[in-house]
Design an enzyme around this catalytic site. Structure first.
Site, PDB file in Angstrom:
ATOM      1  N   LYS A 114       0.827  -1.216   0.000  1.00 64.97           N
ATOM      2  CA  LYS A 114       0.000   0.000   0.000  1.00 64.97           C
ATOM      3  C   LYS A 114       0.856   1.258   0.000  1.00 64.97           C
ATOM      4  CE  LYS A 114      -4.177  -2.022   1.967  1.00 64.97           C
ATOM      5  NZ  LYS A 114      -5.160  -2.026   3.072  1.00 64.97           N
ATOM      6  N   LYS A 197      -6.302 -10.457  -8.196  1.00 66.76           N
ATOM      7  CA  LYS A 197      -7.342 -10.673  -7.198  1.00 66.76           C
ATOM      8  C   LYS A 197      -8.469  -9.651  -7.353  1.00 66.76           C
ATOM      9  CE  LYS A 197      -7.940 -10.686  -2.149  1.00 66.76           C
ATOM     10  NZ  LYS A 197      -7.265 -10.489  -0.852  1.00 66.76           N
ATOM     11  N   LYS A 200     -11.584  -4.147  -4.184  1.00 63.16           N
ATOM     12  CA  LYS A 200     -12.134  -2.789  -4.307  1.00 63.16           C
ATOM     13  C   LYS A 200     -11.030  -1.767  -4.543  1.00 63.16           C
ATOM     14  CE  LYS A 200     -16.658  -3.029  -3.575  1.00 63.16           C
ATOM     15  NZ  LYS A 200     -17.647  -2.519  -4.528  1.00 63.16           N
TER      16      LYS A 200
END
Length: 334
Positions: A114, A197, A200
């Site tokens: 991230k 994958k 969202k």
């Protein structure tokens, strides 16, 4: 004999769960409540590790909770609550922070992923330490098992390490949890990028099947799912990742084995197959969407249900934290 305790949580970071959430987490939670002392929480403290609008967080927290109830979690058999309603989560997280090495926290792959995506300067300390809060979530309830996907196994290992470290330093206090992994549905991928994958945070809207989506858009997304230039319905992850993903989805939703599905569609081509996958998705999601809408139409009742869960969870959390405070050496309150 007491049932083994299971705990898991889900973030309220979107306006709907998606198929990966449902198959990889929520549906198995429903099954686990039959055999376990089940604790499930909407992890709103985790949600604020990235910038979040307050009104959106409140709305999404209720939507997440409503979907859990609508999917089949029974408040009589499971403890369903919102993480921030139990203050001991934050208190235990701080204590575990003080037992965690900087290098240990820096090795967590999700933080590295991230921070690489958003830039390290934009990553918060909360994002860096959220695996430690996740460890607190689990250890607080003395959970025996934790349903996890493959990408969360590292975080559970950290939980076991921190719980064991506390036990060694201060005396036996925490149960060290084991992972509970449902391998058959651990890899649901993006409909438009079937090697990635379903997520969202990284998938395009066309690549995600949302639980609360209307039947029309759901059908269109399945019919437009990326496949390959052939026409045979075969499970071949290397050469047919799109078809393999759709077979996995249909198998998971209908209970029919992948080899049986392959045999069923022999010589029929992609059109019939995709229509059947779409109908399986609509059939699974429509009742959940309708029950969710009904629950959200009465916010007071939904909040009451969550308050009952929070009180049950708090009773367990208070007992654990009373032991933790005493063993760490904090003065008791009068």
């Amino acid at each position: 004999m007491a049932r083994p305790r299971v705990l898991s949580g889900i973030q309220p970071t979107a306006d709907s769960f998606h198929l990966g959430n449902y198959l990889g987490a929520v549906r198995q939670w429903v099954t686990l409540q039959e055999t376990h002392d089940a604790f499930y929480c909407v992890v709103d403290l985790h949600a604020i590790t990235v910038p979040t609008e307050p009104d959106a967080l409140r709305r999404r927290s209720r939507v997440a909770a409503a979907q859990l109830f609508a999917a089949g979690l029974d408040p009589e058999r499971s403890t369903i609550f919102v993480q921030s309603h139990v203050r001991e989560h934050s208190e235990l997280a701080w204590i575990l922070n003080c037992l965690t090495g900087m290098g240990e926290a820096a090795r967590m792959t999700q933080f590295k992923d991230k921070s690489a995506k958003f830039g390290e300067s934009a990553a918060s300390v909360g994002l860096f330490t959220y695996p430690i809060l996740q460890a607190a979530d689990i250890l607080l309830y003395q959970a025996n098992r934790v349903p996890v996907g493959a990408d969360q196994k590292q975080h559970l290992e950290l939980t076991r390490d921190l719980g064991g470290r506390f036990n060694h330093r201060y005396g036996e206090t925490f149960t060290l949890p084991e992972p509970y992994i449902l391998k058959e549905v651990e890899k649901i991928t993006d409909l438009q990028e079937p090697t990635a994958k379903m997520s969202k945070s990284s998938s395009s809207p066309a690549g995600i099947l949302d639980v609360l989506e209307q039947p029309g858009p759901l059908r269109k997304k399945v019919m437009r799912a990326v496949t390959d230039t052939g026409s045979e319905v075969l499970f071949d992850e290397e050469n047919k990742p799109g078809i393999s993903n759709l077979l996995r989805i249909q198998s998971a939703l209908t209970g029919t084995s992948i080899p049986d599905l392959v045999a069923r569609y022999e010589g029929q081509g992609y059109g019939t197959f995709k229509k059947d996958v779409a109908e399986a998705v609509v059939e699974a999601f429509s009742p959940i969407r309708e029950r969710t809408e009904k629950l959200l139409s009465d916010e007071k009742e939904l909040d009451r249900m969550l308050a009952i869960g929070a009180e049950r969870a708090s009773a367990v959390a208070r007992e654990t934290m009373a032991q933790v405070r005493d063993r760490v050496g904090f003065l008791p309150t009068l």
